[in-house]
Design a protein around this motif. Structure first.
Motif, PDB file in Angstrom:
ATOM      1  N   LYS A 130      -2.824   1.224   6.926  1.00  0.00           N
ATOM      2  CA  LYS A 130      -2.974   2.673   6.774  1.00  0.00           C
ATOM      3  C   LYS A 130      -1.669   3.301   6.300  1.00  0.00           C
ATOM      4  O   LYS A 130      -0.584   2.859   6.670  1.00  0.00           O
ATOM      5  N   ARG A 131      -1.812   4.349   5.503  1.00  0.00           N
ATOM      6  CA  ARG A 131      -0.695   5.199   5.134  1.00  0.00           C
ATOM      7  C   ARG A 131      -1.120   6.644   5.407  1.00  0.00           C
ATOM      8  O   ARG A 131      -2.007   7.173   4.744  1.00  0.00           O
ATOM      9  N   LYS A 132      -0.486   7.256   6.393  1.00  0.00           N
ATOM     10  CA  LYS A 132      -0.856   8.618   6.772  1.00  0.00           C
ATOM     11  C   LYS A 132      -0.258   9.638   5.803  1.00  0.00           C
ATOM     12  O   LYS A 132       0.839   9.442   5.272  1.00  0.00           O
ATOM     13  N   VAL A 133      -1.000  10.709   5.619  1.00  0.00           N
ATOM     14  CA  VAL A 133      -0.548  11.828   4.790  1.00  0.00           C
ATOM     15  C   VAL A 133      -0.589  13.092   5.643  1.00  0.00           C
ATOM     16  O   VAL A 133      -1.621  13.409   6.248  1.00  0.00           O
ATOM     17  N   HIS A 134       0.544  13.789   5.701  1.00  0.00           N
ATOM     18  CA  HIS A 134       0.608  15.055   6.436  1.00  0.00           C
ATOM     19  C   HIS A 134       0.359  16.194   5.448  1.00  0.00           C
ATOM     20  O   HIS A 134       1.137  16.415   4.517  1.00  0.00           O
ATOM     21  N   LEU A 135      -0.737  16.903   5.655  1.00  0.00           N
ATOM     22  CA  LEU A 135      -1.142  17.972   4.742  1.00  0.00           C
ATOM     23  C   LEU A 135      -1.147  19.299   5.488  1.00  0.00           C
ATOM     24  O   LEU A 135      -1.760  19.421   6.550  1.00  0.00           O
ATOM     25  N   THR A 136      -0.448  20.294   4.945  1.00  0.00           N
ATOM     26  CA  THR A 136      -0.412  21.632   5.542  1.00  0.00           C
ATOM     27  C   THR A 136      -0.912  22.649   4.526  1.00  0.00           C
ATOM     28  O   THR A 136      -0.367  22.764   3.423  1.00  0.00           O
ATOM     29  N   LEU A 137      -1.947  23.365   4.908  1.00  0.00           N
ATOM     30  CA  LEU A 137      -2.486  24.445   4.083  1.00  0.00           C
ATOM     31  C   LEU A 137      -1.952  25.764   4.631  1.00  0.00           C
ATOM     32  O   LEU A 137      -1.981  26.001   5.836  1.00  0.00           O
ATOM     33  N   TYR A 138      -1.437  26.622   3.755  1.00  0.00           N
ATOM     34  CA  TYR A 138      -0.923  27.908   4.212  1.00  0.00           C
ATOM     35  C   TYR A 138      -1.429  29.018   3.303  1.00  0.00           C
ATOM     36  O   TYR A 138      -1.852  28.781   2.163  1.00  0.00           O
ATOM     37  N   LEU A 171       0.845  -1.195   0.000  1.00  0.00           N
ATOM     38  CA  LEU A 171       0.000   0.000   0.000  1.00  0.00           C
ATOM     39  C   LEU A 171       0.882   1.247   0.000  1.00  0.00           C
ATOM     40  O   LEU A 171       1.726   1.434   0.882  1.00  0.00           O
ATOM     41  N   THR A 172       0.696   2.114  -0.974  1.00  0.00           N
ATOM     42  CA  THR A 172       1.538   3.314  -1.093  1.00  0.00           C
ATOM     43  C   THR A 172       0.685   4.541  -1.392  1.00  0.00           C
ATOM     44  O   THR A 172      -0.434   4.439  -1.914  1.00  0.00           O
ATOM     45  N   VAL A 173       1.257   5.720  -1.058  1.00  0.00           N
ATOM     46  CA  VAL A 173       0.657   7.000  -1.444  1.00  0.00           C
ATOM     47  C   VAL A 173       1.690   7.762  -2.264  1.00  0.00           C
ATOM     48  O   VAL A 173       2.901   7.603  -2.077  1.00  0.00           O
ATOM     49  N   SER A 174       1.211   8.580  -3.186  1.00  0.00           N
ATOM     50  CA  SER A 174       2.124   9.294  -4.088  1.00  0.00           C
ATOM     51  C   SER A 174       2.931  10.368  -3.372  1.00  0.00           C
ATOM     52  O   SER A 174       4.027  10.725  -3.805  1.00  0.00           O
ATOM     53  N   ASN A 175       2.406  10.893  -2.253  1.00  0.00           N
ATOM     54  CA  ASN A 175       3.129  11.909  -1.489  1.00  0.00           C
ATOM     55  C   ASN A 175       2.594  11.892  -0.066  1.00  0.00           C
ATOM     56  O   ASN A 175       1.396  12.069   0.145  1.00  0.00           O
ATOM     57  N   ASP A 176       3.473  11.646   0.899  1.00  0.00           N
ATOM     58  CA  ASP A 176       2.997  11.551   2.284  1.00  0.00           C
ATOM     59  C   ASP A 176       3.155  12.858   3.061  1.00  0.00           C
ATOM     60  O   ASP A 176       2.832  12.929   4.245  1.00  0.00           O
ATOM     61  N   SER A 177       3.665  13.918   2.409  1.00  0.00           N
ATOM     62  CA  SER A 177       3.791  15.224   3.062  1.00  0.00           C
ATOM     63  C   SER A 177       3.547  16.307   2.018  1.00  0.00           C
ATOM     64  O   SER A 177       4.324  16.461   1.073  1.00  0.00           O
ATOM     65  N   LEU A 178       2.462  17.053   2.206  1.00  0.00           N
ATOM     66  CA  LEU A 178       2.060  18.042   1.211  1.00  0.00           C
ATOM     67  C   LEU A 178       1.958  19.427   1.839  1.00  0.00           C
ATOM     68  O   LEU A 178       1.415  19.589   2.929  1.00  0.00           O
ATOM     69  N   LEU A 179       2.487  20.414   1.136  1.00  0.00           N
ATOM     70  CA  LEU A 179       2.344  21.816   1.510  1.00  0.00           C
ATOM     71  C   LEU A 179       1.583  22.498   0.381  1.00  0.00           C
ATOM     72  O   LEU A 179       2.060  22.567  -0.752  1.00  0.00           O
TER      73      LEU A 179
END
Length: 306
Positions: free
Chosen positions: A99-107, A21-29
């Motif tokens: 589970k694969r967590k994704v850290h998402l930051t909106l600025y 199980l993979t995600v294309s990006n696990d940390s997004l700004l």
């Protein structure tokens, strides 16, 4: 027993599906209002029934027959994504959910950064209060405010950090007259090498202070009758000072200097220069003493009147 073994081989994968199980990006700004897309996938369908899905505060979706599922937003504006759990999951019966967590930051850059002062003019000795207002910016926990002082030689000094609405108290002194202040909003985010910056215009301060006499006629001058005499009394103050003189002949002198083309015995005595403005005054007392019939000796004495 043989039947049970066959059923298990059909219902459960023979390999560890969680590792695939993979995600294309696990940390997004993501900048406010910009699109975002993240793909959750597995390389192939498990050998049993399954569910592939997304779970978050603002979005939920799943599929039971695809090997990938995209979470997307054409314009991300929901601040709820910050600090909340968001994950892609794979569920297979009788096994623990992967589970694969994704850290998402909106600025967001500030709509405006404004600097203001409670008064346009200050008197020396007062405490000046400057305010920096930053509108519509986020995330707030990553925001700091930097104050910068720029003197008349364009030397810059960083002052301090603060919050969304920040105030700076500065003691009004003649050294602050003409100085410019600026506040800067800094968004410090781990994913960025340089902080996002929004700066105010520079605010120029005006400080009024009483005059101080800075240029004096000094030393001893020997004069003979008929010589020229020049007494200088230059002062620095804001507003610009006005001058008055008290002299033996009681002439109305209003300049910063006195010029006597031909010294006579009537010119001997005490001269007092006073520089004044709305903030106060400073005075200089000077003497011309007549020693002989044809000569004068000039002696200076200074007194400051408060």
């Amino acid at each position: 027993i043989l039947i049970n073994i066959c059923l298990e081989s059909v219902l459960f994968p023979l390999t560890d599906v969680c590792s695939t199980l993979t995600v294309s990006n696990d940390s997004l700004l993501v900048e406010y209002g910009e699109p975002v897309k993240v793909n959750c996938s597995i390389p192939s369908e498990p050998s049993s029934v399954y569910k592939l899905g997304w779970e978050s505060q603002i979005y939920s979706d799943d599929t039971v027959n695809e090997t990938s599922l995209v979470w997307t937003s054409p314009s991300l504006t929901k601040w709820e994504v910050n600090g909340r759990e968001m994950f892609c999951y794979l569920s297979v019966p009788n096994t623990e959910q992967c589970k694969r967590k994704v850290h998402l930051t909106l600025y967001k850059h500030p709509d405006s950064v404004k600097i203001s002062s409670e008064s346009s003019v200050w008197s020396e000795g007062q405490m000046m209060k400057l305010k920096c207002e930053i509108e519509n910016v986020g995330p707030l926990q990553n925001l700091t405010v930097q104050w910068t002082r720029v003197d008349q030689n364009n030397n810059m000094t960083e002052m301090k950090n603060g919050n969304v609405t920040s105030t700076l108290n500065v003691s009004a002194s003649r050294d602050e007259d003409g100085v410019q202040y600026q506040c800067t909003a800094l968004l410090k985010l781990e994913q960025l090498q340089q902080p996002q910056v929004g700066s105010s215009e520079r605010l120029k301060l005006t400080v009024h202070y009483k005059p101080t006499i800075t240029q004096l006629s000094n030393g001893t001058i020997s004069l003979t009758q008929g010589d020229e005499l020049v007494l200088n009394c230059s002062a620095h103050g804001n507003p610009s000072p006005q001058y008055s003189w008290s002299s033996p002949r009681n002439k109305n002198h209003t300049n910063s200097s006195i010029f006597i083309n031909s010294v006579q015995s009537e010119d001997q005595g005490q001269y007092i220069c006073t520089a004044n403005n709305d903030e106060g005054s400073d005075s200089l007392k000077q003497f011309i003493i007549f020693y002989t019939k044809h000569s004068f000796n000039f002696r200076q004495q200074t007194e400051v009147f408060h």
